[in-house]
Design a protein around this motif. Structure first.
Motif, PDB file in Angstrom:
ATOM      1  N   ASP A 111       0.850  -1.185   0.000  1.00  0.00           N
ATOM      2  CA  ASP A 111       0.000   0.000   0.000  1.00  0.00           C
ATOM      3  C   ASP A 111       0.890   1.240   0.000  1.00  0.00           C
ATOM      4  O   ASP A 111       1.835   1.342   0.790  1.00  0.00           O
ATOM      5  N   ALA A 112       0.578   2.182  -0.879  1.00  0.00           N
ATOM      6  CA  ALA A 112       1.430   3.359  -1.072  1.00  0.00           C
ATOM      7  C   ALA A 112       0.901   4.603  -0.383  1.00  0.00           C
ATOM      8  O   ALA A 112       1.500   5.675  -0.527  1.00  0.00           O
ATOM      9  N   LEU A 113      -0.186   4.507   0.375  1.00  0.00           N
ATOM     10  CA  LEU A 113      -0.779   5.707   0.958  1.00  0.00           C
ATOM     11  C   LEU A 113       0.176   6.403   1.922  1.00  0.00           C
ATOM     12  O   LEU A 113       0.432   7.608   1.801  1.00  0.00           O
ATOM     13  N   ILE A 114       0.700   5.670   2.897  1.00  0.00           N
ATOM     14  CA  ILE A 114       1.516   6.294   3.941  1.00  0.00           C
ATOM     15  C   ILE A 114       2.816   6.868   3.377  1.00  0.00           C
ATOM     16  O   ILE A 114       3.133   8.044   3.627  1.00  0.00           O
ATOM     17  N   PRO A 115       3.629   6.119   2.606  1.00  0.00           N
ATOM     18  CA  PRO A 115       4.856   6.743   2.073  1.00  0.00           C
ATOM     19  C   PRO A 115       4.581   7.892   1.115  1.00  0.00           C
ATOM     20  O   PRO A 115       5.336   8.873   1.093  1.00  0.00           O
ATOM     21  N   LEU A 116       3.503   7.803   0.337  1.00  0.00           N
ATOM     22  CA  LEU A 116       3.193   8.880  -0.598  1.00  0.00           C
ATOM     23  C   LEU A 116       2.777  10.146   0.137  1.00  0.00           C
ATOM     24  O   LEU A 116       3.247  11.248  -0.180  1.00  0.00           O
ATOM     25  N   TYR A 117       1.904  10.001   1.143  1.00  0.00           N
ATOM     26  CA  TYR A 117       1.476  11.195   1.867  1.00  0.00           C
ATOM     27  C   TYR A 117       2.628  11.786   2.685  1.00  0.00           C
ATOM     28  O   TYR A 117       2.739  13.013   2.816  1.00  0.00           O
ATOM     29  N   ALA A 118       3.481  10.928   3.245  1.00  0.00           N
ATOM     30  CA  ALA A 118       4.629  11.440   3.989  1.00  0.00           C
ATOM     31  C   ALA A 118       5.526  12.284   3.080  1.00  0.00           C
ATOM     32  O   ALA A 118       6.000  13.359   3.479  1.00  0.00           O
ATOM     33  N   TYR A 119       5.760  11.814   1.863  1.00  0.00           N
ATOM     34  CA  TYR A 119       6.565  12.599   0.924  1.00  0.00           C
ATOM     35  C   TYR A 119       5.882  13.924   0.591  1.00  0.00           C
ATOM     36  O   TYR A 119       6.524  14.987   0.593  1.00  0.00           O
ATOM     37  N   GLU A 120       4.580  13.889   0.305  1.00  0.00           N
ATOM     38  CA  GLU A 120       3.877  15.117  -0.057  1.00  0.00           C
ATOM     39  C   GLU A 120       3.851  16.109   1.104  1.00  0.00           C
ATOM     40  O   GLU A 120       3.964  17.323   0.901  1.00  0.00           O
ATOM     41  N   GLU A 121       3.711  15.613   2.321  1.00  0.00           N
ATOM     42  CA  GLU A 121       3.679  16.501   3.482  1.00  0.00           C
ATOM     43  C   GLU A 121       5.040  17.145   3.719  1.00  0.00           C
ATOM     44  O   GLU A 121       5.140  18.354   3.965  1.00  0.00           O
ATOM     45  N   VAL A 122       6.102  16.366   3.634  1.00  0.00           N
ATOM     46  CA  VAL A 122       7.441  16.902   3.888  1.00  0.00           C
ATOM     47  C   VAL A 122       7.883  17.830   2.761  1.00  0.00           C
ATOM     48  O   VAL A 122       8.539  18.853   2.997  1.00  0.00           O
ATOM     49  N   SER A 123       7.515  17.503   1.515  1.00  0.00           N
ATOM     50  CA  SER A 123       7.955  18.314   0.373  1.00  0.00           C
ATOM     51  C   SER A 123       7.367  19.717   0.391  1.00  0.00           C
ATOM     52  O   SER A 123       7.863  20.598  -0.318  1.00  0.00           O
ATOM     53  N   GLN A 124       6.324  19.949   1.185  1.00  0.00           N
ATOM     54  CA  GLN A 124       5.773  21.293   1.295  1.00  0.00           C
ATOM     55  C   GLN A 124       6.633  22.203   2.168  1.00  0.00           C
ATOM     56  O   GLN A 124       6.463  23.427   2.139  1.00  0.00           O
ATOM     57  N   HIS A 125       7.551  21.621   2.941  1.00  0.00           N
ATOM     58  CA  HIS A 125       8.360  22.410   3.868  1.00  0.00           C
ATOM     59  C   HIS A 125       9.844  22.400   3.529  1.00  0.00           C
ATOM     60  O   HIS A 125      10.581  23.282   3.970  1.00  0.00           O
ATOM     61  N   GLN A 126      10.300  21.424   2.773  1.00  0.00           N
ATOM     62  CA  GLN A 126      11.719  21.349   2.449  1.00  0.00           C
ATOM     63  C   GLN A 126      11.894  20.541   1.172  1.00  0.00           C
ATOM     64  O   GLN A 126      10.979  19.844   0.719  1.00  0.00           O
ATOM     65  N   TRP A 127      13.097  20.651   0.598  1.00  0.00           N
ATOM     66  CA  TRP A 127      13.380  19.889  -0.613  1.00  0.00           C
ATOM     67  C   TRP A 127      13.726  18.461  -0.226  1.00  0.00           C
ATOM     68  O   TRP A 127      14.562  18.207   0.650  1.00  0.00           O
TER      69      TRP A 127
END
Length: 430
Positions: A111-127
């Protein structure tokens, strides 16, 4: 409501017409709740003999004219346990699909929900490095998974009903011979399917079983359904040609549902504030336990980014559609759940829009087509300020959603949801 477990075992091939592709009439791979409900309604209406608008004092009136009608859930292919549709976030290798336990050459499903959302959440604050959904073994692209999965202890199994095809031709009514250019093919669910392997590598052939649930309003209604549902012996189309012969078994739920801890609100609120969901103590399978495990795995995924500090006081949950959900927005059906639900905001959407239609057995007319969030749709919500008051209100709404369903047409199988499906925790291919 009183929960009943329904098992439909096929004796002959089952015709569940879906849509027509050229000359082929495709079949559904599961039994809709509306079809089971309609079969029972036809049986009771034929037995009592009352006019359609004069059902009084009969079994039909007790079931379908009650103040609270029973909910007929869909029946999905399964063998040992109840199966569930794959969430829209499930992924598998494009070239080697399937579970590893079911196919030695498969690269697994995760399931890709958790790693995908974690990436999207972090990418809003840093590269951060771009999240790439590729197979961990062969680096091939990942693709969504359709169908159903069944839990077998520490592994999973994907039940796949066999599909048969029957070719037919129309008859010229004047000459009583085969009509030209009117050949058509019917897809049928076979009465046999491949079961989970036992002691050998070969999957045994077992009878096709479809398992689902029916929720009765009270004990009296449940007793009637326990008696009447097994009397339905034919489902689907082509029954005059011997198709659709089934055996239906109905049993009350014997196991005790997991209980919620008395201090669930306090535990979840403190865990969200301290960013420590591992310490939440709850019975396995309970709503509190699923919420704590989901947030713990999501928090772990966020902490894998070294320079990111997750904000405190947040509580996440998912609404997973186990059947189609008909939700109205401004009086019109939509394929989305509301932006605000249980006091939380919608953070991510994985919707599978579906168009629902069909015929009414009572009127013989076509039902108005309507848009719905198809089974497998996933909606991620975030409670930004998880105070005890907000958590208490959220838990009450989520418990009601799981027990009573969401949206319209729940008596025909729509609106069956689960909060924080355990499959979202399978972030590694299995």
């Amino acid at each position: 409501m009183v929960e009943l477990e329904v098992t439909v075992e096929l004796r002959t091939p089952l015709l569940l017409g879906a849509r027509k592709q050229g000359t082929v009439v495709e079949t559904l791979n599961s039994l809709p709740g509306a079809m089971l409900r309609g079969a029972l309604g036809r049986l009771l209406a034929r037995r009592c003999g009352h006019p359609p608008d004069a059902h009084v004092g009969c079994d039909f009136a007790a079931i379908f004219r009650a103040d609270v009608q029973p909910r007929f859930g869909p029946c999905y292919p399964a063998q040992s346990e109840f199966s569930a549709p794959f969430p829209a976030t499930a992924r598998q290798c494009k070239y080697y699909p399937g579970f590893k336990a079911q196919d030695k050459e498969a690269h697994g499903i995760h399931d890709a929900l958790i790693p995908l959302y974690a990436y999207e959440e972090v990418s809003q604050h840093q590269w951060v490095k771009v999240y790439q959904p590729y197979c961990r073994i062969c680096n091939a692209k990942l693709e969504p998974v359709t169908g159903f999965y069944e839990s077998l202890g520490n592994s999973y199994w994907q039940p796949r009903p066999r599909v048969r095809r029957l070719s037919r031709t129309a008859i010229n009514r004047r000459r009583r011979v085969a009509a030209e250019k009117l050949l058509y093919t019917l897809e049928l669910l076979s009465e046999r399917m491949s079961g989970p392997p036992l002691n050998s590598d070969e999957a045994p052939s077992v009878p096709t079983r479809l398992r689902g649930k029916v929720w009765a309003a009270d004990d009296a209604q449940a007793e009637r359904l326990l008696e009447l549902l097994p009397q339905v012996t034919q489902l689907g189309g082509g029954t005059s040609r011997g198709l659709g012969v089934v055996t239906i078994t109905v049993e009350p739920r014997w196991d005790t549902p997991p209980t919620e801890p008395s201090d669930a609100v306090r535990q979840l609120a403190e865990a969200a504030s301290d960013l420590d969901f591992e310490r939440v103590e709850a019975q396995a399978g309970s709503l509190t336990h699923r919420l704590a495990r989901f947030n713990a795995v999501l928090l772990k995924a966020l902490r894998e980014y070294p320079d990111y500090r997750p904000p405190a006081g947040r509580l996440y949950f998912t609404v997973d559609c186990l059947s189609d959900v008909v939700w109205l927005n401004g009086g019109l059906p939509t394929a989305l759940l509301p932006e605000q639900f249980a006091g939380a905001r919608r953070a991510r959407t994985f919707s599978l829009p579906r168009r629902l239609s069909g015929f009414s057995g009572a009127t013989g007319l076509m039902r108005t087509p309507q848009l719905a969030a198809g089974r497998g749709s996933v909606f991620l919500y975030c409670l930004d300020n998880a105070t005890p008051e907000a958590v208490s209100s959220m838990l009450a709404v989520l418990q009601m959603a799981e027990s009573d369903g969401l949206g319209r047409d729940r008596e025909r199988g729509c609106g069956w949801v689960q909060i924080c499906s355990p499959f979202h925790l399978e972030v590694m291919p299995k």
